[in-house]
Design an enzyme around this catalytic site. Sequence first.
Site, short mmCIF file in Angstrom:
data_model
loop_
_atom_site.label_atom_id
_atom_site.label_comp_id
_atom_site.label_asym_id
_atom_site.label_seq_id
_atom_site.Cartn_x
_atom_site.Cartn_y
_atom_site.Cartn_z
CB SER A 121 -16.60 -6.02 -2.94
OG SER A 121 -15.57 -5.34 -2.28
CG HIS A 142 -13.77 -11.09 -3.01
ND1 HIS A 142 -14.80 -11.62 -2.26
CD2 HIS A 142 -13.56 -9.84 -2.53
CE1 HIS A 142 -15.18 -10.73 -1.37
NE2 HIS A 142 -14.46 -9.64 -1.51
CD GLU A 154 -16.14 -15.32 -2.43
OE1 GLU A 154 -17.20 -15.96 -2.44
OE2 GLU A 154 -16.10 -14.09 -2.31
CG ASN A 193 -18.97 -9.09 -0.17
OD1 ASN A 193 -18.97 -8.94 1.06
ND2 ASN A 193 -18.06 -8.56 -0.94
N1 LIG Z 1 -12.28 -2.70 2.06
C1 LIG Z 1 -12.73 -3.94 2.07
O1 LIG Z 1 -13.17 -4.48 3.09
C2 LIG Z 1 -12.68 -4.77 0.82
C3 LIG Z 1 -12.71 -6.17 0.92
C4 LIG Z 1 -12.61 -6.94 -0.26
C5 LIG Z 1 -12.54 -6.32 -1.49
N2 LIG Z 1 -12.53 -4.93 -1.54
C6 LIG Z 1 -12.40 -4.33 -2.88
O2 LIG Z 1 -11.02 -4.00 -3.09
C7 LIG Z 1 -10.94 -2.82 -3.92
C8 LIG Z 1 -10.15 -1.76 -3.16
O3 LIG Z 1 -10.80 -1.47 -1.94
P1 LIG Z 1 -10.06 -0.67 -0.78
O4 LIG Z 1 -10.96 -0.79 0.42
O5 LIG Z 1 -8.65 -1.09 -0.68
O6 LIG Z 1 -10.13 0.83 -1.35
P2 LIG Z 1 -9.27 2.09 -0.91
O7 LIG Z 1 -10.09 3.27 -1.25
O8 LIG Z 1 -8.76 1.92 0.47
O9 LIG Z 1 -7.99 2.03 -1.88
C9 LIG Z 1 -8.05 2.27 -3.25
C10 LIG Z 1 -6.71 2.79 -3.70
O10 LIG Z 1 -6.70 2.88 -5.13
C11 LIG Z 1 -6.01 4.07 -5.51
N3 LIG Z 1 -6.46 4.42 -6.85
C12 LIG Z 1 -7.59 5.01 -7.24
N4 LIG Z 1 -7.65 5.09 -8.57
C13 LIG Z 1 -6.52 4.53 -9.04
C14 LIG Z 1 -6.01 4.29 -10.34
N5 LIG Z 1 -6.69 4.63 -11.44
N6 LIG Z 1 -4.80 3.71 -10.42
C15 LIG Z 1 -4.13 3.33 -9.31
N7 LIG Z 1 -4.58 3.51 -8.06
C16 LIG Z 1 -5.76 4.11 -7.95
C17 LIG Z 1 -6.34 5.07 -4.44
O11 LIG Z 1 -5.35 6.09 -4.40
C18 LIG Z 1 -6.36 4.20 -3.19
O12 LIG Z 1 -5.09 4.15 -2.58
C19 LIG Z 1 -12.37 -2.43 -4.22
O13 LIG Z 1 -12.76 -3.01 -5.43
C20 LIG Z 1 -13.16 -3.03 -3.07
O14 LIG Z 1 -14.52 -3.24 -3.36
C21 LIG Z 1 -12.57 -4.16 -0.44
#
Ligand SMILES: NC(=O)c1ccc[n+]([C@@H]2O[C@H](COP(=O)([O-])OP(=O)(O)OC[C@H]3O[C@@H](n4cnc5c(N)ncnc54)[C@H](O)[C@@H]3O)[C@@H](O)[C@H]2O)c1
Length: 315
Positions: A121, A142, A154, A193
Amino acid sequence: MPQLKGEIAILGAGAMGLGIAQLFAQKNVSVILYDKFQNILEDALGKIYAQMNELVKQGFITEESIEGVLQNIKTTEDLEEVKNSWLVIEAIPEILELKQELLSQLETICDSTVIFASNTSGLPINMLAEKLEHPERFIGTHFFMPAQVVPLVEVIRNDKTSEQVSNKVMDFFKEIDKKPVLLKKDIPGFIGNRIQHAMAREAISLLEQGIASAEEIDTVVRWSIGVRMLFTGPLEQRDLNGLDVHHHIASYLYKDLENRTEPADLLAKKVANSELGIKTGKGFYEWDENQQKNISQEKNTKMLQLIHWVNQLEK
Ligand SMILES: NC(=O)c1ccc[n+]([C@@H]2O[C@H](COP(=O)([O-])OP(=O)(O)OC[C@H]3O[C@@H](n4cnc5c(N)ncnc54)[C@H](O)[C@@H]3O)[C@@H](O)[C@H]2O)c1
């Protein structure tokens, strides 16, 4: 099938990973979705299926197309299986060390021509690249939530990312009808962000000061600057308003705006009380079970209709 063929790996099947997987699969790109946990992978496929069913109900896609899309997604708990992908996008939790560790592990599996990307993010891409032997193949991509709906991506290079890598990634996103923007510099929070958090910091401050309720603050934003922003960004809008007018207002207003450098107490208290928003039933609003189950999907559908309509208007 897009020109840039071949399988793409998504690491992490959480909220973002499953959306990115659905997006690519709908564009007929083969996806391998990796997570550490089998139940999360099953859950992700179930959510993708439910989302696609909703698209059928709304007339965006046909029922027959669902099977083809799902066939484009393979799941795995074995990281080795991503080695044949041309692009690997990590979407695991926003923890620097965790991401760095996974990226290093990937370098032992994939050859140096495979492009690695992070959906962080806002962690600096240079920081994520620190431990890589081949930072020239690493880039930030992103996506915004939900990735299968929001058009923008992005794209952020680290200081060593090769131009060939950024060109290839940009071309791919254009080919699947995303709207990619390549940043000129790696900066924490990127563009989206930084602007979103500046606005949220002010909104939470207004709530904390009792200026209006959460619903009233949201109403002001949605039906004023919100409506305009689909057609003019914040800078174009300033041109329409007049830079002299903006300069005059900025001269007296900036000193009164929220500028704290730590999250607001109100926010910290809510997090400490597990008032995390829709997932716990309470955040700035109260969410009942029906809303918890359905509201994101309903809003996604409305957003898709709106995006379709804006695209038509701007043709
Ligand atoms: N949620 C949002 O609105 C959003 C928007 C843009 C970017 N992001 C970014 O995207 C990324 C993921 O966010 P999210 O909201 O999907 O998180 P989330 O917690 O929903 O999903 C993360 C997933 O990663 C898995 N995981 C954890 N460690 C792991 C590993 N070592 N190997 C493989 N899988 C693993 C978990 O089991 C989980 O399913 C983060 O960097 C976040 O900042 C999130």
